[in-house]
Design a protein around this motif. Structure first.
Motif, mmCIF file in Angstrom:
data_model
loop_
_atom_site.group_PDB
_atom_site.id
_atom_site.type_symbol
_atom_site.label_atom_id
_atom_site.label_comp_id
_atom_site.label_asym_id
_atom_site.label_seq_id
_atom_site.Cartn_x
_atom_site.Cartn_y
_atom_site.Cartn_z
ATOM 1 N N TRP A 2 30.993 25.273 34.782
ATOM 2 C CA TRP A 2 31.497 26.439 34.038
ATOM 3 C C TRP A 2 30.965 27.734 34.653
ATOM 4 O O TRP A 2 31.726 28.652 34.934
ATOM 5 C CB TRP A 2 31.088 26.310 32.571
ATOM 6 C CG TRP A 2 31.239 27.529 31.753
ATOM 7 C CD1 TRP A 2 32.406 28.005 31.200
ATOM 8 C CD2 TRP A 2 30.213 28.449 31.362
ATOM 9 N NE1 TRP A 2 32.142 29.158 30.489
ATOM 10 C CE2 TRP A 2 30.809 29.444 30.576
ATOM 11 C CE3 TRP A 2 28.837 28.504 31.599
ATOM 12 C CZ2 TRP A 2 30.087 30.497 30.027
ATOM 13 C CZ3 TRP A 2 28.117 29.547 31.060
ATOM 14 C CH2 TRP A 2 28.744 30.537 30.282
ATOM 15 N N ALA A 3 29.653 27.787 34.859
ATOM 16 C CA ALA A 3 29.046 29.012 35.384
ATOM 17 C C ALA A 3 29.549 29.321 36.793
ATOM 18 O O ALA A 3 29.909 30.460 37.092
ATOM 19 C CB ALA A 3 27.524 28.881 35.371
ATOM 20 N N LEU A 4 29.602 28.313 37.654
ATOM 21 C CA LEU A 4 30.078 28.532 39.015
ATOM 22 C C LEU A 4 31.557 28.927 39.042
ATOM 23 O O LEU A 4 31.984 29.683 39.911
ATOM 24 C CB LEU A 4 29.848 27.286 39.875
ATOM 25 C CG LEU A 4 28.393 26.921 40.161
ATOM 26 C CD1 LEU A 4 28.317 25.605 40.939
ATOM 27 C CD2 LEU A 4 27.670 28.035 40.900
ATOM 28 N N SER A 5 32.306 28.433 38.080
ATOM 29 C CA SER A 5 33.732 28.762 37.999
ATOM 30 C C SER A 5 33.979 30.191 37.539
ATOM 31 O O SER A 5 35.044 30.741 37.773
ATOM 32 C CB SER A 5 34.436 27.804 37.037
ATOM 33 O OG SER A 5 34.396 26.492 37.523
ATOM 34 N N ARG A 6 33.009 30.773 36.878
ATOM 35 C CA ARG A 6 33.211 32.088 36.269
ATOM 36 C C ARG A 6 32.501 33.233 36.988
ATOM 37 O O ARG A 6 32.626 34.385 36.582
ATOM 38 C CB ARG A 6 32.774 32.029 34.817
ATOM 39 C CG ARG A 6 33.613 31.017 34.027
ATOM 40 C CD ARG A 6 33.341 31.087 32.575
ATOM 41 N NE ARG A 6 33.591 32.410 32.083
ATOM 42 C CZ ARG A 6 34.631 32.764 31.330
ATOM 43 N NH1 ARG A 6 35.523 31.875 30.998
ATOM 44 N NH2 ARG A 6 34.771 33.992 30.893
ATOM 45 N N VAL A 7 31.765 32.946 38.063
ATOM 46 C CA VAL A 7 30.937 33.981 38.687
ATOM 47 C C VAL A 7 31.732 35.144 39.271
ATOM 48 O O VAL A 7 31.196 36.244 39.381
ATOM 49 C CB VAL A 7 29.998 33.416 39.779
ATOM 50 C CG1 VAL A 7 28.972 32.490 39.179
ATOM 51 C CG2 VAL A 7 30.768 32.747 40.893
ATOM 52 N N ARG A 8 32.974 34.936 39.619
ATOM 53 C CA ARG A 8 33.756 36.027 40.206
ATOM 54 C C ARG A 8 34.282 37.002 39.162
ATOM 55 O O ARG A 8 34.710 38.100 39.501
ATOM 56 C CB ARG A 8 34.917 35.463 41.022
ATOM 57 C CG ARG A 8 34.456 34.849 42.322
ATOM 58 C CD ARG A 8 35.630 34.475 43.203
ATOM 59 N NE ARG A 8 35.169 33.902 44.447
ATOM 60 C CZ ARG A 8 35.028 32.593 44.659
ATOM 61 N NH1 ARG A 8 35.313 31.731 43.702
ATOM 62 N NH2 ARG A 8 34.603 32.148 45.818
ATOM 63 N N THR A 37 28.965 20.760 43.710
ATOM 64 C CA THR A 37 29.365 21.494 44.908
ATOM 65 C C THR A 37 30.317 22.641 44.562
ATOM 66 O O THR A 37 30.876 22.691 43.462
ATOM 67 C CB THR A 37 30.066 20.561 45.909
ATOM 68 O OG1 THR A 37 31.315 20.142 45.344
ATOM 69 C CG2 THR A 37 29.201 19.351 46.249
ATOM 70 N N GLU A 38 30.491 23.526 45.519
ATOM 71 C CA GLU A 38 31.460 24.608 45.330
ATOM 72 C C GLU A 38 32.866 24.042 45.191
ATOM 73 O O GLU A 38 33.675 24.556 44.424
ATOM 74 C CB GLU A 38 31.363 25.600 46.489
ATOM 75 C CG GLU A 38 30.071 26.393 46.442
ATOM 76 C CD GLU A 38 29.808 27.193 47.699
ATOM 77 O OE1 GLU A 38 30.773 27.600 48.373
ATOM 78 O OE2 GLU A 38 28.625 27.413 47.986
ATOM 79 N N GLN A 77 35.538 24.677 42.306
ATOM 80 C CA GLN A 77 36.910 25.107 42.595
ATOM 81 C C GLN A 77 37.925 24.197 41.920
ATOM 82 O O GLN A 77 38.992 24.653 41.509
ATOM 83 C CB GLN A 77 37.148 25.139 44.106
ATOM 84 C CG GLN A 77 36.422 26.258 44.807
ATOM 85 C CD GLN A 77 36.485 26.134 46.325
ATOM 86 O OE1 GLN A 77 36.905 25.126 46.876
ATOM 87 N NE2 GLN A 77 36.047 27.184 47.010
ATOM 88 N N THR A 78 37.608 22.927 41.794
ATOM 89 C CA THR A 78 38.495 21.982 41.112
ATOM 90 C C THR A 78 38.445 22.196 39.604
ATOM 91 O O THR A 78 39.446 22.029 38.902
ATOM 92 C CB THR A 78 38.107 20.531 41.469
ATOM 93 O OG1 THR A 78 38.140 20.384 42.897
ATOM 94 C CG2 THR A 78 39.059 19.530 40.846
ATOM 95 N N PHE A 79 37.276 22.569 39.089
ATOM 96 C CA PHE A 79 37.095 22.783 37.651
ATOM 97 C C PHE A 79 37.765 24.076 37.172
ATOM 98 O O PHE A 79 38.245 24.149 36.040
ATOM 99 C CB PHE A 79 35.591 22.818 37.338
ATOM 100 C CG PHE A 79 35.237 22.664 35.893
ATOM 101 C CD1 PHE A 79 35.451 21.475 35.226
ATOM 102 C CD2 PHE A 79 34.661 23.716 35.196
ATOM 103 C CE1 PHE A 79 35.097 21.324 33.901
ATOM 104 C CE2 PHE A 79 34.306 23.582 33.861
ATOM 105 C CZ PHE A 79 34.527 22.376 33.218
#
Length: 144
Positions: free
Chosen positions: A104-110, A72-73, A77-79
């Protein structure tokens, strides 16, 4: 132990054993992150045994269980602060490493190029292309 280096700070792996913790510490990893819920499968080593081994080897231990197939998002956000603040390098594991790579990928997309993130993951054996649309949406969101 099968390792997949995603960047200078994070390497991901399929399920590790208690014996692998000593190898990870010898390899220089300073933080060990489990993204696998306890007792997800019968052949899974006890999470607390791995945690104890990590502490015995002077590693930071973090347990962030994520449901298989449902990153999940909020999980990402926790990672994100783990990636930012935990002693590096970090070794994260789950059943196959896919959840860790997805986090990792979702944490770095911004801050990183999405195609580059997908390419890096693919090079290391993780096809995250099904998450591309979600990654695009996240990259366009403003951060409070």
């Amino acid at each position: 132990m099968e390792l997949h280096k995603l960047d200078d700070d994070l390497t991901v792996a399929p399920q590790i054993s208690v014996d692998d913790v000593a190898k990870a510490a010898q390899a220089g990893f300073r933080t060990l992150v489990s993204n696998r819920p306890d007792r997800e499968s019968e052949d899974q080593p006890a999470t607390e045994a791995i945690a104890e081994a990590a502490r015995e080897h002077g590693m930071e231990w973090i347990h962030l269980p994520v449901q298989s197939g449902n990153v999940t998002e909020r999980d990402a956000q926790t990672f994100t602060p783990i990636l930012r603040d935990a002693p590096k390098p970090i070794l994260a594991f789950c059943r196959s490493g896919t959840r860790c790579a997805t986090l990792w990928a979702l944490s770095r997309v911004r801050k990183d190029n999405i195609d580059q993130l997908l390419q890096t993951a693919r090079f290391e054996g993780y096809d995250l292309s099904p998450h591309r649309e979600r990654m695009m949406e996240l990259s366009n969101q403003t951060h409070d």
